[in-house]
Motif scaffolding. Structure first.
Motif, PDB file in Angstrom:
ATOM      1  N   LYS E 251      16.194   5.659   1.089  1.00 26.71           N
ATOM      2  CA  LYS E 251      15.286   4.683   0.480  1.00 26.71           C
ATOM      3  C   LYS E 251      14.309   5.334  -0.495  1.00 26.71           C
ATOM      4  O   LYS E 251      13.296   4.754  -0.864  1.00 26.71           O
ATOM      5  N   GLY E 255      10.444   3.634   0.767  1.00 26.57           N
ATOM      6  CA  GLY E 255      10.654   2.713   1.874  1.00 26.57           C
ATOM      7  C   GLY E 255       9.974   3.170   3.145  1.00 26.57           C
ATOM      8  O   GLY E 255       9.523   2.352   3.929  1.00 26.57           O
ATOM      9  N   THR E 256       9.886   4.474   3.293  1.00 30.82           N
ATOM     10  CA  THR E 256       9.314   4.964   4.533  1.00 30.82           C
ATOM     11  C   THR E 256       7.835   5.263   4.396  1.00 30.82           C
ATOM     12  O   THR E 256       7.134   5.340   5.371  1.00 30.82           O
ATOM     13  N   ALA E 257       7.399   5.431   3.165  1.00 31.99           N
ATOM     14  CA  ALA E 257       5.986   5.751   3.002  1.00 31.99           C
ATOM     15  C   ALA E 257       5.160   4.550   3.405  1.00 31.99           C
ATOM     16  O   ALA E 257       5.584   3.413   3.256  1.00 31.99           O
ATOM     17  N   LYS E 258       4.001   4.811   3.878  1.00 28.74           N
ATOM     18  CA  LYS E 258       3.226   3.712   4.438  1.00 28.74           C
ATOM     19  C   LYS E 258       2.722   2.763   3.376  1.00 28.74           C
ATOM     20  O   LYS E 258       2.343   1.651   3.666  1.00 28.74           O
ATOM     21  N   ALA E 260       4.433   1.452   0.985  1.00 28.83           N
ATOM     22  CA  ALA E 260       5.514   0.713   0.362  1.00 28.83           C
ATOM     23  C   ALA E 260       5.142  -0.730   0.091  1.00 28.83           C
ATOM     24  O   ALA E 260       4.380  -1.311   0.807  1.00 28.83           O
TER      25      ALA E 260
END
Ligand code: ATP
Ligand code: ATP
Ligand code: LEU
Ligand code: MG
Ligand code: MG
Lengths: 367, 291, 329, 234, 260
Positions: E251, E255-258, E260
């Protein structure tokens, strides 16, 4: 601050029915055993005096202060006894260090002090005119031991093992060495250990290898008993010699068979026929259910010397008591006591031998 | 051949230091406390053994067991009363409390039994073996044997048992240990129990070799043993043995060949020099802190 | 912005403190002259002051800089013996001798500090312990200063006024150091050496500085002691003495100047107050030590200072105990 | 399964938690969201009996655990992965995992569980014998989670498990959380990564300076404009 | 201003960093990213003198600085924050910051002892500086609070203030946004931008929050297993196959970063 109320008690007014003497010595800490012994001796004598009606009809009270064998503590104890308890004289200090710290204060405030056991040579000189002692000094014993070794035991080669941390031990050791050598003997090993050491195998191994005929152990019975045992275990069969510090019934329990045949210089022989000695031993055993050691005897004597002087002076004034002390001639447990110019007791010594767990008189040394 | 005899002398006093040092190391390793009362616990152990064996005429092993149990119980009690309430306080507070306990034990014992030394009964008759190069007594052999045995036993407990893991976890982070379900109190009590029964054993062995005991007997050997523990690497069990033996031999050889009066100064100088070369003791690992 | 408001307030507080100290001095002197304080109490007061000096010295290196010293009696003995040799054997006046005593102690501390201060945590403590014992054993072996027999004939030069003055100077000096950049650097060493280094603090330098100042003060305290008691013996400066000094500082509260003062006074008076129970004296003393530590683990004062603020705040009912919460987590 | 009622926690004079009530049903994933210092960690610490509770009750599986000793809680299956990892740095990685299983009685299943942890976090297998203190930050976080899993918890409290982790791993951690949850473990999750947290949660509570200001369905909260502005960075 | 040349750091058998080359120019914001355990913090530790590299050279303004003590490096203008927070926890927030000024103190011990005028002047100036720095990071209100009583996020901010107070020319930030929520992270990002402009510093940033990294870095270096696997601008990095595989995930990190 508290304690001020005692200051109100008048001490020299004629109506008084009581006066106080002080005691200073280690009641706690590593040297507690000596202070406790002295205290018992002092209290025993005071009890006897009071039972006989006190001094000039006045009851004697003793306040014995703890100094943990430490100069600062002793100095505080001294100040307290003098300022708060208004003592007229002091038995003490028991140990030389404390005596050296308090002696000058005694002289300064004109409070006579009689030390039972401060054997360091300069104690009375440093302390000044009001500092007395009823024991002989360390070097005296060293000389006596050297003479006895050479003259009587015909010893030619000696070893000394002493406590470097103790002025008492070192004083005897040094005096022994110089006298023994001047009389033609050879001190093959002159070794030390530290206060509190319990293991002497390193030194004893050396001494065993040197092959000596006498081994001088100038320390207190608490340590000497251990050394004696370990010495015998290391195969040393030399004659063991020591000083007054040896004298205690505990010596036989601690040293056991190892001290059999050992000889030492001391103040008195507890099996002595003399009435003072017999009476002291009897009273002491009755009071405390155990045999007295030298320090109890010396404490008893110091109290006797001080109170006799007060009696003779017929006054509670420090200067008068001091003057009376100078003229002391008392039949005491440890001998007939007079003071020399240095205010140190002049008295004979005895040499005793351990035999079957008891002491046997073998020689007398004259002053 | 004096040299070999001196070596044996050193080894023998060293194993006594080692016995005591083990207890210091155990307690230090887990709660980081220099348990100043440890030397006094050993004194109490010796006293308990003394009175028990006198009263009931006990032989060696039961006396040893009683001494160990008595000091073990005392250790647990001390921890409970004087250290546990301070667990969350700075370590130095505990140190002062430990000093208080040490003074209390010395003076309390003096009050109860009097200050003069007691002669410890010869529970095991001394035998001397002449091995040509040197002589050694059965007591020396026994002391040495017991120290080795205990080192092995403790190593096993700490690294192989569940309790040992709990001890190490608690030593690092009490809170996290609780999160694992480890009882911090029990673990620390157990540690003190272990450390203190070692002191009891040392007390009896010392009493047997030096034959006299008194209320202040814990002070000097306590200090030396502590130094041994540090020298070997504090918190490391075999380190206590190595440190103890090292100090014992260094001390003895100094007395034999350099100076008897400066031997303590020299022993401490050796300690300082060793630490300068190896800052975490002989067996200590220099663990650089991960930043 | 509130600096402008704060400055005069600080000056006022300073002035008040000075006045308080002078008043205390005058009161004590007059009480003594009036005989209300006899020689016994005066002696204990003098000792308390000397002990305060020693406790403050230890507090600087252990409380503020975080390096546990178990050999403080060693520095004290250097100052004591050093100054006593000068006054008793060379007839040097007391004040210069006192200062030389301090300098000697500081010099020795530099000598041992450079190699040992890089040791971490308790290892440094052990080397100081070892050093203290070495000094003592060496003193026993020096016949020139009496060896085990002790050192006699030291002139009794220490008096209340001098000790009081030195105590005040030491307390103010340490306060001034702590509340300045070098002092904060010392604190940062205690808190986290790695972070301190990373923030540009030369931790070795500040440790040595702190150690030397502490040794100097201990040496001066020793010199005062020597000339108060007039007689020195090596065993007075044993490990036990070092521990006693540590106890004053910890009981008072490590990291608090007023704490050291109260700790030393309390523990100097306590054994004297306990004289009446003779045999039980040390038992009660040790028990109180344990009990006090349990109930005030942070010491009498914690890391707080007794300041006039406390009075001010309590008037306003604003006595917010900032420190107490530290001991929860 | 877990019920917190009117919980109050103080640090000295600081009132850190004010009358908090939270409920977690068996099988749920519940998120606790809030700014720095809002009291999230304090809540978890109170549940594990690490913070002293002034008033209020915490009930777990019907038992009041408010005053229960911290060390007795894990054996009830209530386990926390604490803030800042709190691994045992002086122990090896494997020993840390062993400690995770400290309260386990079923020794025979342990082997399989180590395998399960190693499969989730392969790096831990490689580093088994390494001192945990020398692991990188992220590795330590994996170890902390792995260690908690070793106790086979019925409910897991996670305090910022994604902190300091690489994106790939964050994804993995959240996947793992979901996986753990699916296999029957109830989850109470404290997260700054609110987006991710909410996306896997059933419900959520929002804490602000010690008070619960909002709670409800996670998806709804995700779309709440106020929440979005304050916590989702939009 | 900083040149890292072929630097290697070994721990026992493990090479935490190998043959790393890295440059930072004046006023640049450079990112250092990579999987957990890739060796990023180790790089910081070498740059600040906490570890001495096993091989290679670190040059700062053309001077070799490997093996120099941390406090000297700090005086040369390199400051850092710690991933595992290392504040002076029982000191006040204000004193935490003041300590960073130790080297720049222009009075000596004697002046402090005697409280000479220079002392007061210097302290007043320092107070002003400390207060304005704290205000910038929203910590002014907490200046008398002990550092340990701050919440995690506040402690992170204090770490940055403390590093800034050494007046660095190069600021090393180790996961400054860890423990911050997206909104806070966003503020932090703006702040870091301001730092570069107003304090005239270069920044080397370790961070796992891709929005922050991508949003602020001029260039990004990617480490994996101690080796540099990529470097370039955020766009290049985001689309680098190897980086995606090793670090960002399919992603793309976003997608995984807070955030997003
Ligand atoms: N031990 C303590 N002593 C004093 N105050 C504390 C303590 N621990 C926490 N606090 C305070 O309690 C409040 C709540 O802290 P808590 O750690 O629960 O916040 P948090 O929501 O977990 O924040 P973060 O996201 O920064 O971790 C904060 O104001 C904090 O300063
Ligand atoms: N002092 C040390 N001793 C042994 N190994 C170490 C030490 N310091 C770091 N390492 C190892 O070096 C590797 C790199 O660690 P480092 O802390 O630099 O990682 P990182 O890139 O910062 O990771 P993260 O993003 O998780 O913080 C890790 O595997 C770690 O275990
Ligand atoms: C009682 C004894 C220990 C006193 C010793 N003779 C001394 O002078 O110190
Ligand atoms: Mg938190
Ligand atoms: Mg890192």
């Amino acid at each position: 601050a508290c304690g001020e109320k005692t200051a109100a008690t008048p001490t020299t007014a004629p109506a008084v029915k009581e006066f106080t003497i002080g005691g200073i010595g280690p009641l706690t800490g590593g040297a507690a055993t000596y202070g406790q012994s002295v205290k018992e001796g002092v209290e025993l004598y005071v009890k006897e005096v009071n039972a006989k009606g006190g001094i000039d009809g006045k009851t004697v009270k003793v306040i014995f202060e703890d100094d943990q064998a430490d100069g600062t503590n002793a100095s505080n104890a001294f100040n307290k006894l003098v300022e708060n308890d208004k003592v007229v004289g002091i038995v003490g200090a028991v140990t030389s260090g404390a005596a050296l710290a308090t002696g000058p204060k005694g002289t300064q405030s004109k409070i006579p002090m009689v030390s039972p056991s401060a054997t360091e040579p300069t104690v009375t000189k440093v302390g000044g005119d009001y500092m007395f002692r009823v024991c002989f000094i360390d070097s005296y014993q060293g000389v006596a031991l050297a003479n006895y070794s050479v003259d009587t035991l015909k010893s030619t080669k000696a070893a000394v093992l002493y406590n470097v941390g103790s002025d008492y031990s070192k004083g005897i050791a040094d005096a022994f060495k110089s006298n023994y050598e001047s009389k033609g003997g050879k001190v093959a090993e002159f070794l030390t250990y530290n206060d509190g050491d319990k293991d002497f195998s390193a030194q004893l191994t050396k001494i065993a290898a040197a092959g000596v005929d006498v081994l001088v152990l100038p320390d207190y019975y608490t340590t000497v008993g251990l050394i004696a045992k370990q010495a015998r275990n290391s195969g040393i069969d030399a004659q063991l010699l020591g000083g007054d510090g040896w004298e205690s019934a505990e010596l036989f329990t601690i040293g056991g068979a190892a001290v059999e045949g050992a000889r030492f210089v001391t103040h008195y022989f507890s099996g002595d026929e003399a009435a003072v000695v017999a009476n002291f031993v009897k009273q002491f055993e009755a009071e405390y259910k155990k045999a007295p050691d030298t320090f109890s005897a010396l404490g008893y004597d110091a109290a006797k010397v001080l109170l006799s002087a007060i009696d003779a002076a017929d006054s509670l004034d420090g200067a008068a008591i001091q003057a009376a002390l100078l003229k002391t001639n008392v039949e005491a447990v440890t001998g007939t006591l007079t003071f020399d110019a240095d205010r140190t007791a002049v008295k004979g010594a005895v040499i005793v031998e351990v035999e079957d767990g008891k002491l046997k008189l073998v020689d007398k040394v004259n002053p | 051949m004096q040299f070999f005899q001196q070596l044996i002398n050193g080894l023998s006093i060293g194993s006594i230091y080692a016995l005591l040092a083990l207890g210091y190391t155990m307690v230090y390793g887990i709660i980081g406390l220099i348990n100043f009362a440890h030397g006094d616990i050993y004194m109490v152990g010796a006293m308990a053994g003394f009175y028990a064996s006198k009263a009931y005429n006990l032989p060696f092993f039961p006396t040893l067991a009683i001494a160990m149990l008595a000091s073990g119980a005392l250790g647990v009690l001390i921890e409970r009363v004087a250290y546990r309430p301070l667990r969350k306080s700075p370590r130095i507070t505990l140190l002062i409390s430990a000093i208080g306990v040490s003074l209390l034990l010395e003076n309390g014992m003096r009050y109860i039994v009097g200050p003069s030394p007691k002669s410890f009964p010869e529970l095991i008759p001394v035998h001397k073996y002449d091995l040509g190069l040197f002589q050694v007594t059965n007591i020396q052999l026994l002391t040495f044997g017991i120290s080795i045995l205990l080192v092995v036993l403790l190593q096993y407990i700490v690294f192989r048992t569940k309790m040992g893991k709990a001890m190490r976890a608690v030593s690092y982070d009490m809170e996290a240990a609780q999160l694992m379900g480890i009882s911090v109190n029990k673990t620390i009590s157990f540690t003190f129990f272990l450390g203190s029964i070692l002191a009891g054993a040392a007390g009896i062995m010392v009493a047997l070799s030096w034959t006299s005991i008194d209320p202040y007997m814990g002070m000097m050997p306590g200090l030396k043993a502590f130094v041994s523990a540090v020298l070997g690497g504090i918190g490391i069990i075999p380190g206590a043995l190595i440190g103890g033996v090292f100090i014992g031999i260094a001390e003895t050889l100094t007395k034999a060949y350099i100076s008897t009066s400066l031997s303590d100064a020299i022993a401490f100088s050796i300690l300082i020099i060793v630490l300068l070369v190896k800052p975490t003791g002989i067996l200590g690992k220099v663990e650089s802190e991960k930043v | 912005m509130d600096r402008i408001k704060k400055m005069p307030k600080k000056n006022l507080e300073m002035a008040l403190k000075v006045v308080l100290i002078i008043v205390l001095y005058v009161v004590l002197i007059s009480l003594r002259n009036a005989g209300m304080i006899n020689r016994y109490y005066a002696g204990i007061i003098n000792l308390s002051l000397i002990n305060i000096i020693l406790a403050l010295s230890l507090n600087l290196i252990t409380g503020f800089t975080g390096q546990l010293s178990l050999g403080h009696a060693g520095f004290m003995s250097i100052g004591a013996y050093g100054s006593a040799v000068l006054t008793a054997k060379f007839d040097i006046p007391f004040i210069p001798a006192l200062i030389v005593g301090g300098i000697l102690a500081a010099a020795i501390s530099l000598l041992i500090g450079i190699p040992t201060l890089k040791l971490r945590g308790d290892y440094f403590a052990i080397t100081t312990l070892g050093f203290g014992e070495i000094i003592r054993v060496v003193l026993v072996n020096i016949n020139y200063v009496g060896g085990p027999r002790g050192f006699t004939g030291i002139p009794l030069e220490t008096n209340f006024t001098l000790t009081f003055l030195v105590t005040v100077l030491v307390a103010m000096g340490i306060r001034n150091i702590i509340k300045s950049a070098p002092g904060r650097a010392m604190l940062s060493v205690r808190e986290n050496e790695i972070a301190a280094e990373a923030m540009g603090v030369d931790t070795t330098k500040f440790k040595i500085q702190s150690f030397m100042i502490a040794a100097f003060i201990a040496g001066v305290g020793g010199a005062l002691y020597a000339h108060y008691i007039g007689y020195l013996k090596p065993e007075v400066f044993s490990f036990t003495r070092s521990i006693e000094i540590l106890t004053y500082a910890v009981l008072g509260g490590l990291g608090s100047i007023t704490g050291s003062i109260f700790g030393a006074i309390f523990l100097t008076f306590l054994p004297e107050l306990l004289r009446s129970v003779s045999d039980l004296r040390m038992i009660i003393y040790s028990t109180s030590l344990i009990v006090l530590m349990i109930f005030r683990p942070q010491g009498l004062m914690g890391s707080k200072e007794l300041s006039l603020n406390i009075f001010r705040n309590s008037f306003k009912g604003l006595g917010r105990k900032k420190d107490d919460k530290d001991h929860i987590s | 399964m877990l019920k917190i009622e009117n919980l109050n926690v103080y640090y000295g004079v600081i009132h850190a938690l004010k009358d908090i009530s939270i409920e977690v049903q068996e099988g749920e994933i519940i998120s606790l969201i809030g700014a720095n210092g809002a009291g999230k960690s304090s809540t978890l610490r109170a549940i594990s009996s690490l913070a002293e509770v002034k008033s209020g009750t915490i009930t777990y599986k019907g038992e009041d655990i408010t005053k229960k000793k911290a060390e007795l809680i894990p054996s009830m299956g209530l386990v926390q992965v604490p803030e800042g990892r709190k691994i045992f740095a002086n122990l090896t990685v494997f020993e840390n995992l062993e400690l995770g299983a400290f309260t386990r009685k079923d020794k025979e299943n342990l082997k399989g569980d180590y395998e399960m942890v190693f499969q989730k976090f392969p790096i831990l297998r490689e580093r088994q014998k390494q001192k945990a203190g020398t692991l990188s930050g992220g590795e330590q976080q994996m170890l902390a989670i792995g260690r908690a899993l070793m106790s086979r918890p019925s409910m897991l409290l996670l305090d910022e498990p994604s902190m300091g982790l690489a994106p790939l791993i964050v994804q993995k951690i959240f996947d793992t959380i979901v996986e753990i949850n699916k296999s029957g473990t109830t989850i109470l999750l404290v997260e700054q990564n609110a987006n991710m947290a909410l996306s896997i949660s059933n419900r959520a509570y929002i804490l602000e300076t010690g008070k619960i200001v909002k709670s409800g369905d996670a998806k709804e909260l995700m779309n709440d404009p106020a929440v979005k502005a304050a916590y989702l960075g939009e | 201003m900083l040149n890292v040349e072929n630097v290697t750091m070994k721990f026992g058998g493990l090479s935490a960093v190998s043959q790393l080359t890295l440059d930072i120019g004046k006023n640049e914001v450079v990112g250092l990213i990579g999987p957990n355990g890739a060796g990023k913090t180790t790089v910081f530790n070498m740059l600040t003198g906490i570890y001495t590299p096993t091989e290679g050279e670190i040059k700062y303004n053309d001077k070799v600085i490997n093996g120099i003590k941390p406090h000297k490096i700090s005086s040369m203008g390199i400051a850092r924050t710690f991933q595992n927070i290392r504040l002076f926890s029982s000191l006040t927030v204000g004193d935490n910051v003041r300590i960073s000024h130790t080297n720049k103190t222009d009075y000596n011990l004697a002046e402090a002892l005697l409280r000479l005028p220079r002392f007061f002047k210097a302290e007043a100036a320092l107070d002003e500086k400390v207060h304005s720095l704290l205000a910038l990071f929203n910590l002014y209100e907490k200046r008398e609070e002990k550092a340990r009583n701050l919440s995690y996020g506040e402690q992170r901010r204090l770490e940055i203030v403390r590093a800034l107070a050494t007046d660095p020319k190069l600021l090393l930030l180790d996961e400054p946004a860890a423990g911050m929520n997206p909104a806070e992270t966003h503020d932090l990002m703006n702040l870091i931008g301001r730092l570069r402009d107003e304090f005239d510093v270069s920044i080397l940033l370790i961070e796992h929050d891709m929005k922050l990294v991508m949003g602020i870095c001029d260039r990004i270096n990617v480490l994996n297993f101690g080796k540099k696997i990529a470097s370039g601008n955020p766009y290049e990095i985001r689309n680098n196959e190897e980086v995606i595989k090793a670090y960002l995930g399919e992603k793309g990190g976003e997608g995984t970063a807070k955030n997003a």
